[in-house]
Design an enzyme around this catalytic site. Structure first.
Site, PDB file in Angstrom:
ATOM      1  N   CYS A  30       0.845  -1.198   0.000  1.00 56.18           N
ATOM      2  CA  CYS A  30       0.000   0.000   0.000  1.00 56.18           C
ATOM      3  C   CYS A  30       0.877   1.243   0.000  1.00 56.18           C
ATOM      4  O   CYS A  30       1.679   1.445   0.909  1.00 56.18           O
ATOM      5  CB  CYS A  30      -0.911   0.002   1.214  1.00 56.18           C
ATOM      6  SG  CYS A  30      -1.752   1.581   1.406  1.00 56.18           S
ATOM      7  N   CYS A  33       0.438   3.624   3.350  1.00 54.31           N
ATOM      8  CA  CYS A  33       0.664   3.185   4.725  1.00 54.31           C
ATOM      9  C   CYS A  33       1.924   3.859   5.284  1.00 54.31           C
ATOM     10  O   CYS A  33       2.855   4.158   4.535  1.00 54.31           O
ATOM     11  CB  CYS A  33       0.791   1.665   4.781  1.00 54.31           C
ATOM     12  SG  CYS A  33      -0.788   0.842   5.103  1.00 54.31           S
ATOM     13  N   HIS A  88      -4.663   1.387   7.752  1.00 55.26           N
ATOM     14  CA  HIS A  88      -5.072   0.914   6.435  1.00 55.26           C
ATOM     15  C   HIS A  88      -6.540   0.470   6.385  1.00 55.26           C
ATOM     16  O   HIS A  88      -7.219   0.631   5.374  1.00 55.26           O
ATOM     17  CB  HIS A  88      -4.148  -0.242   6.031  1.00 55.26           C
ATOM     18  CG  HIS A  88      -4.350  -0.719   4.639  1.00 55.26           C
ATOM     19  ND1 HIS A  88      -3.747  -0.117   3.566  1.00 55.26           N
ATOM     20  CD2 HIS A  88      -5.115  -1.725   4.142  1.00 55.26           C
ATOM     21  CE1 HIS A  88      -4.129  -0.743   2.459  1.00 55.26           C
ATOM     22  NE2 HIS A  88      -4.948  -1.722   2.771  1.00 55.26           N
ATOM     23  N   ASN A 128     -13.632   9.154  -3.932  1.00 54.76           N
ATOM     24  CA  ASN A 128     -14.184   7.992  -4.628  1.00 54.76           C
ATOM     25  C   ASN A 128     -13.864   6.798  -3.751  1.00 54.76           C
ATOM     26  O   ASN A 128     -12.704   6.616  -3.383  1.00 54.76           O
ATOM     27  CB  ASN A 128     -13.516   7.790  -5.988  1.00 54.76           C
ATOM     28  CG  ASN A 128     -13.895   8.872  -6.983  1.00 54.76           C
ATOM     29  OD1 ASN A 128     -14.980   9.442  -6.900  1.00 54.76           O
ATOM     30  ND2 ASN A 128     -12.998   9.167  -7.900  1.00 54.76           N
ATOM     31  N   HIS A 139      -6.784   1.917   1.219  1.00 58.94           N
ATOM     32  CA  HIS A 139      -6.406   2.817   2.325  1.00 58.94           C
ATOM     33  C   HIS A 139      -7.289   4.075   2.259  1.00 58.94           C
ATOM     34  O   HIS A 139      -7.384   4.699   1.205  1.00 58.94           O
ATOM     35  CB  HIS A 139      -4.931   3.194   2.189  1.00 58.94           C
ATOM     36  CG  HIS A 139      -4.360   3.741   3.458  1.00 58.94           C
ATOM     37  ND1 HIS A 139      -3.307   3.148   4.113  1.00 58.94           N
ATOM     38  CD2 HIS A 139      -4.713   4.814   4.208  1.00 58.94           C
ATOM     39  CE1 HIS A 139      -3.042   3.849   5.212  1.00 58.94           C
ATOM     40  NE2 HIS A 139      -3.889   4.863   5.277  1.00 58.94           N
ATOM     41  N   HIS A 141      -8.772   7.348   1.714  1.00 56.22           N
ATOM     42  CA  HIS A 141      -8.215   8.568   1.127  1.00 56.22           C
ATOM     43  C   HIS A 141      -9.220   9.262   0.230  1.00 56.22           C
ATOM     44  O   HIS A 141     -10.199   8.660  -0.204  1.00 56.22           O
ATOM     45  CB  HIS A 141      -6.940   8.263   0.335  1.00 56.22           C
ATOM     46  CG  HIS A 141      -7.199   7.521  -0.959  1.00 56.22           C
ATOM     47  ND1 HIS A 141      -7.497   6.184  -1.006  1.00 56.22           N
ATOM     48  CD2 HIS A 141      -7.209   7.954  -2.243  1.00 56.22           C
ATOM     49  CE1 HIS A 141      -7.674   5.819  -2.266  1.00 56.22           C
ATOM     50  NE2 HIS A 141      -7.514   6.871  -3.044  1.00 56.22           N
ATOM     51  N   GLN A 143      -9.489  13.007  -2.583  1.00 57.64           N
ATOM     52  CA  GLN A 143      -8.692  13.755  -3.552  1.00 57.64           C
ATOM     53  C   GLN A 143      -9.124  15.209  -3.631  1.00 57.64           C
ATOM     54  O   GLN A 143     -10.220  15.563  -3.201  1.00 57.64           O
ATOM     55  CB  GLN A 143      -8.864  13.150  -4.954  1.00 57.64           C
ATOM     56  CG  GLN A 143      -8.387  11.716  -5.076  1.00 57.64           C
ATOM     57  CD  GLN A 143      -8.517  11.237  -6.522  1.00 57.64           C
ATOM     58  OE1 GLN A 143      -7.950  11.816  -7.441  1.00 57.64           O
ATOM     59  NE2 GLN A 143      -9.269  10.176  -6.729  1.00 57.64           N
TER      60      GLN A 143
HETATM   61 ZN    ZN Z   1      -2.399   1.392   3.580  1.00 60.22          ZN
END
Ligand code: ZN
Ligand code: ZN
Ligand code: FE
Length: 313
Positions: A30, A33, A88, A128, A139, A141, A143
């Protein structure tokens, strides 16, 4: 080659980002991470430049900008990734409120910093989530796309809000909120925010989250409102996850005032959620009528879906 091309028939910009084709397949580790390449060992929330940006600050005006019928412009902007937390597996629904507050603080900071740049007219913050939306990185997140123009959906809302205010002397979005509170399509509310499935929802589980107070962007958020927003986000995502017993994929977008320094006092801060599902094992697709005619067919009643979401705890 990345550039903006003007569609003269629909009167809107398209980003041609053929460079993004080179995006590599996902690494086996990932990349978000703690301790991954270019990621610090310790962080709370973090913003990173998007490695394969559609818009870039280095982009210069293309040659032959105007070619008779056709027109192009530099794809000049900024694309960032926001990593929500170091863990994560821990999506927003499982984060403590203070972690979500940190995320809101970072949104606010990036909105201000990116918005201050001369070539940025609109700071679009979104998430998204889920492989159905095309996100393979799990993970948590989101944008940011900082655009050199105001995107058409926001422009449509701005124009509608302006016309409504001229005619009725009040905010369109305050009026929508008032009406939704009366009509009872509310999914969740607290002292500062109200989540509802709008009367005119296009998607089965579409939810809009409005601030009760009239203001235009995260910059105007008070500390109380920030906490209330964190709670509203957490509750909404928890509801979505409880709906079918898995983390519901969705797109979440923040609608705020543009950053081109014009007056947008008629606009009203809100967040919109667009899950793709219509049932546990069924997706709603953007098909012929939606894509080709721009008309959405919502296969579900917004009142029923609001009730379903409201009753989930
Ligand atoms: Zn991660
Ligand atoms: Zn308002
Ligand atoms: Fe909106």
């Amino acid at each position: 080659m990345n550039e903006l091309r003007w569609d003269p028939s629909l009167e809107k910009w398209v980003i041609v980002a053929s460079r993004c084709q080179k995006r590599p397949l996902l690494p086996t580790y990932c990349p978000f991470c703690p301790g991954a390449k270019e990621i610090p060992r310790r962080f709370d929330v973090m913003t990173l430049p998007n490695k394969f940006p559609s818009l870039s600050p280095k982009e210069t005006a293309p040659k032959h900008r105007s070619m008779g019928l056709y027109r192009k412009a530099a794809a000049k902007g900024i694309c960032e990734v926001i990593v929500y937390c170091p863990q994560h597996q821990k999506s927003l629904a499982k984060q403590p409120l203070k972690q979500i507050v940190k995320l809101i603080d970072l949104w606010k900071k990036r909105y201000k910093i990116l918005g201050r740049k001369k070539f940025i007219k609109y700071v679009f913050i979104f998430e998204n989530k889920g492989k159905e939306i095309g996100i393979t990185l799990t993970h948590p997140h989101g944008q940011i796309y900082a655009f050199p123009f105001i995107p058409p959906i926001i422009q449509t809302e701005l124009d509608a809000g302006k016309r409504y205010k001229k005619k009725h002397k009040r905010c369109l979005f305050c009026s929508i909120l008032k009406r939704e509170l009366k009509d009872k399509r509310i999914v969740y509310c607290n002292d500062n925010f109200v989540a509802f499935v709008p009367f005119y929802a296009s998607w089965p589980y579409e939810v809009h989250l409005y601030s009760r107070r009239h203001f235009g962007s995260l910059s105007d958020l008070t500390d109380n409102e920030k906490l209330a927003l964190a709670e509203a986000l957490k509750v909404m995502i928890q509801k979505y996850n409880r709906l079918f017993g898995f983390e519901l994929p969705y797109t979440m977008v923040l609608h705020q005032t543009p950053t081109d320094e014009k007056n947008y006092s008629h606009y009203h801060f809100h967040i919109e959620f667009y899950p793709l599902h219509r049932a546990k094992d069924k997706l709603k697709y953007r098909a012929g009528v939606e894509t080709g005619a721009g008309v959405f067919i919502n296969p579900c009643s917004p009142e029923e879906k609001a009730e379903e979401l409201r009753n989930l705890r």
